[in-house]
Design an enzyme around this catalytic site. Structure first.
Site, PDB file in Angstrom:
ATOM      1  N   LYS A 173       0.859  -1.182   0.000  1.00 40.24           N
ATOM      2  CA  LYS A 173       0.000   0.000   0.000  1.00 40.24           C
ATOM      3  C   LYS A 173       0.899   1.237   0.000  1.00 40.24           C
ATOM      4  CE  LYS A 173      -2.611   3.305   2.340  1.00 40.24           C
ATOM      5  NZ  LYS A 173      -2.114   4.398   1.473  1.00 40.24           N
ATOM      6  N   GLY A 226       7.146   5.739   7.836  1.00 36.25           N
ATOM      7  CA  GLY A 226       6.303   6.940   7.874  1.00 36.25           C
ATOM      8  C   GLY A 226       6.498   7.682   9.181  1.00 36.25           C
ATOM      9  N   GLY A 231       3.087   5.293  13.087  1.00 39.81           N
ATOM     10  CA  GLY A 231       3.914   4.148  13.476  1.00 39.81           C
ATOM     11  C   GLY A 231       3.468   3.559  14.812  1.00 39.81           C
ATOM     12  N   GLU A 248      10.061   2.167  10.505  1.00 36.01           N
ATOM     13  CA  GLU A 248      11.093   3.126  10.137  1.00 36.01           C
ATOM     14  C   GLU A 248      10.436   4.490  10.222  1.00 36.01           C
ATOM     15  OE1 GLU A 248      14.317   3.103  10.253  1.00 36.01           O
ATOM     16  OE2 GLU A 248      14.168   1.280   9.049  1.00 36.01           O
ATOM     17  N   CYS A 282      13.791  11.105   5.646  1.00 35.92           N
ATOM     18  CA  CYS A 282      13.877  10.750   7.081  1.00 35.92           C
ATOM     19  C   CYS A 282      15.277  11.054   7.563  1.00 35.92           C
ATOM     20  CB  CYS A 282      13.626   9.267   7.295  1.00 35.92           C
ATOM     21  SG  CYS A 282      12.152   8.691   6.521  1.00 35.92           S
ATOM     22  N   GLU A 382      10.467  17.031  14.078  1.00 31.08           N
ATOM     23  CA  GLU A 382      10.723  16.793  12.660  1.00 31.08           C
ATOM     24  C   GLU A 382       9.814  17.691  11.824  1.00 31.08           C
ATOM     25  OE1 GLU A 382       9.446  13.015  10.793  1.00 31.08           O
ATOM     26  OE2 GLU A 382      11.444  12.966   9.897  1.00 31.08           O
TER      27      GLU A 382
HETATM   28  C1  UN1 Z   1      14.316   7.965   3.767  1.00 26.69           C
HETATM   29  O1  UN1 Z   1      14.410   9.184   3.791  1.00 26.69           O
HETATM   30  O2  UN1 Z   1      13.356   7.411   4.329  1.00 26.69           O
HETATM   31  O3  UN1 Z   1      20.068   7.655   2.965  1.00 26.69           O
HETATM   32  C2  UN1 Z   1      15.226   7.062   3.042  1.00 26.69           C
HETATM   33  C3  UN1 Z   1      19.292   8.275   2.231  1.00 26.69           C
HETATM   34  C4  UN1 Z   1      18.514   7.509   1.181  1.00 26.69           C
HETATM   35  C5  UN1 Z   1      17.332   6.834   1.772  1.00 26.69           C
HETATM   36  C6  UN1 Z   1      16.482   7.723   2.617  1.00 26.69           C
HETATM   37  N1  UN1 Z   1      19.384   6.543   0.546  1.00 26.69           N
HETATM   38  O4  UN1 Z   1      19.126   9.466   2.348  1.00 26.69           O
END
Ligand code: UN1
Length: 498
Positions: A173, A226, A231, A248, A282, A382
């Site tokens: 999804k 997310g 989460g 994550e 992230c 964040e």
């Molecule tokens: C993410 O932002 O969830 O290391 C993944 C990085 C990328 C992956 C980010 N290769 O910034």
């Protein structure tokens, strides 16, 4: 003609009973395609298909599973340019990064395909003679994958690649902001030749499809990337069902700049880490923690460098930063800019929505830098946008204390030429990833990716061989070929005289 997609269930694209929604280019507002909001029944159908495919898929040898995955990587390689453009037009990252998103798919599918011929377990000596002990990975069953919009092909590829090689059929999804990227990925997997039911795609709402997948009795793992709030909800629901979850979640990733750092290198890294993908990773470098001795100089340089970034349509090769991904994202980022102002943070540059010309059609925000006190919200929460918070530290210990003061722990970085600071940072930063003399973004697929604290409460790691842990369990096997009953701990004691 805007293409109308269906749902991919049990090896076929199918019409849905659900209402439809549009996916748009965040730089231009153009409608790219429409997708169904899958219904509860359709969700049941997809989970049923995945469950039905499990027996056959688990018995397909891992090297064979890898061959099909390698074929998918080859197709991706062939279509890299076309698919990179889909990433950029649907999600808004600049085209070099759109291509990078697809490259990450290729890299991981190739890597995971190779795992099909490794997937090592252990052999361990037995305490008894003529007895062999070993461990093997077993697939957990059909799984649910819930993915965000910021790496709209790479993250679905991390999860699907690991699930597929492990022997787990999946229902994916994707975020409703980037269903087209997910559909393109599924088209490639279909073309590569995965059997019906192994790959399933459901688009739709978080409340019906997302919640439905987590709660579905047939799905044995939920892998989710997310925000922390969602989460937590996934974690709670999965706990009631007593299943494994991979989470994550967010980040507030620090770069520490020591007074001996190479400032040119630092500035290049900060621009890429903070404003790459318009800060929507992230792993984004959202905090810059600067040693007091170089603070004024760094703040000066930051303003100059951020103001030079070319913001515009991400499909244009010359653009440095594209729009944020949606109206909601834009609203959230602008709210944080307002919070910064209200809390008395010092705006160094940016701090506004861009207007006029091309900017009026999309969600463009100026690269923004705030000087922030360590207790303020901009230092702790964040934002997921092009907003960098700069903080002043007294010395190394103070910098690490600031770095570790947030609830997240995904990525981290230090710029220094002094080995002592570099090694102490590797030891002391509370994060799943630490970079030395590089920004917090740019993880490679052959290494574990994930975080600690509220970023990664399940301690799962994507990518690397650790990706398999999410979708397999360890079985321990004892083979006794002595031809008689041998009792561990009891006969052993006799043998050793213990
Ligand atoms: C993410 O932002 O969830 O290391 C993944 C990085 C990328 C992956 C980010 N290769 O910034």
């Amino acid at each position: 003609m805007v293409q109308e997609y269906g749902l991919f269930i049990d090896g076929k694209w199918r019409k849905s009973e659900g209402k439809r929604f549009e996916t748009r280019n965040p730089a231009t507002g153009e409608v790219l395609a429409t997708f169904p909001l899958a219904t509860k029944d359709e969700l049941g159908g997809a989970a049923h298909a995945a469950k039905g495919a499990f027996e056959k898929w688990r018995k397909t040898t891992a090297p064979r599973r890898g061959e099909i995955l390698l074929e998918a990587a080859r197709i991706f390689r062939r279509k890299k340019e076309e698919l990179g453009r889909v990433v950029t037009t649907e999600m808004g990252k600049v085209i070099a990064e759109g291509r990078g998103d697809v490259q990450e798919v290729i890299d991981f599918y190739e890597y995971a395909a190779g795992e099909g011929r490794r997937m090592f377990g252990e052999t361990v000596p037995s305490e008894l003679p003529n007895k062999m002990c070993l461990t093997v990975r077993m697939p957990v069953g059909p799984v649910g994958l819930i993915t965000p919009w910021n790496f709209p092909m790479a993250i679905p590829a991390w999860k699907s690649g690991a699930a597929l090689i492990a022997g787990c059929p999946f229902v994916l999804k994707p975020s409703s902001l980037t269903p087209l990227c997910a559909a393109k990925l599924v088209e490639v997997l279909d073309e590569a030749g995965f059997p019906p039911g192994v790959v399933n795609l459901l688009t739709g709402s978080g409340s019906v499809v997302g919640d439905g997948l987590v709660a579905h009795p047939d799905l044995r793992v939920i892998s989710f990337t997310g925000g922390v709030d969602t989460g937590r909800h996934v974690y709670e629901t999965a706990a009631k069902k007593m299943i494994k979850v991979g989470l994550e979640l967010g980040g507030k990733n620090p770069i520490i700049a020591m007074d001996d750092a190479n400032l040119e290198l630092l500035m290049d890294g900060v621009m890429f880490g903070a404003f790459g993908t318009a800060g929507q990773r992230c792993t984004a470098s959202s905090r810059l923690i600067v040693h007091q001795k170089i603070y004024d100089q760094v703040v000066d340089d930051l303003a100059k460098r951020a103001e030079k970034l070319r913001v515009g349509n991400p499909i244009d090769e010359k653009t440095d930063m594209g729009p944020v991904a949606s109206a909601d994202q834009e609203k959230k980022v602008l709210e944080y800019i307002e919070i910064g102002r209200k809390e008395g943070d010092t705006l160094i540059t940016g701090g506004k929505k861009l207007a006029g010309g091309v900017y009026d059609k999309g969600f463009f925000i100026a690269p923004t830098v705030f000087a922030v006190d360590r207790r303020k919200r901009l230092a702790l929460e964040e934002i997921f946008g092009p907003v960098l918070s700069v903080l002043k530290a007294k010395d190394f210990d103070d910098a690490v204390a600031i770095a570790n003061s947030v609830k997240y722990g995904l990525s981290s970085s230090i710029y220094t030429n002094d080995l002592r600071w570099a090694f102490r940072a590797m030891q002391e930063l509370e994060a799943g990833i630490t970079y030395v003399n590089a920004p917090t973004i740019g993880a490679e697929v052959q290494l574990p990716f994930g975080g600690v604290k509220e970023t990664g409460p399940t301690d799962t790691r994507e990518a690397g061989t650790t990706a398999l842990d999410e979708f397999t369990y360890w079985k321990t096997i004892y083979v006794d070929y002595s031809g008689r009953l041998q009792r561990a701990q009891i006969d052993t004691a006799k043998l050793t005289g213990g």
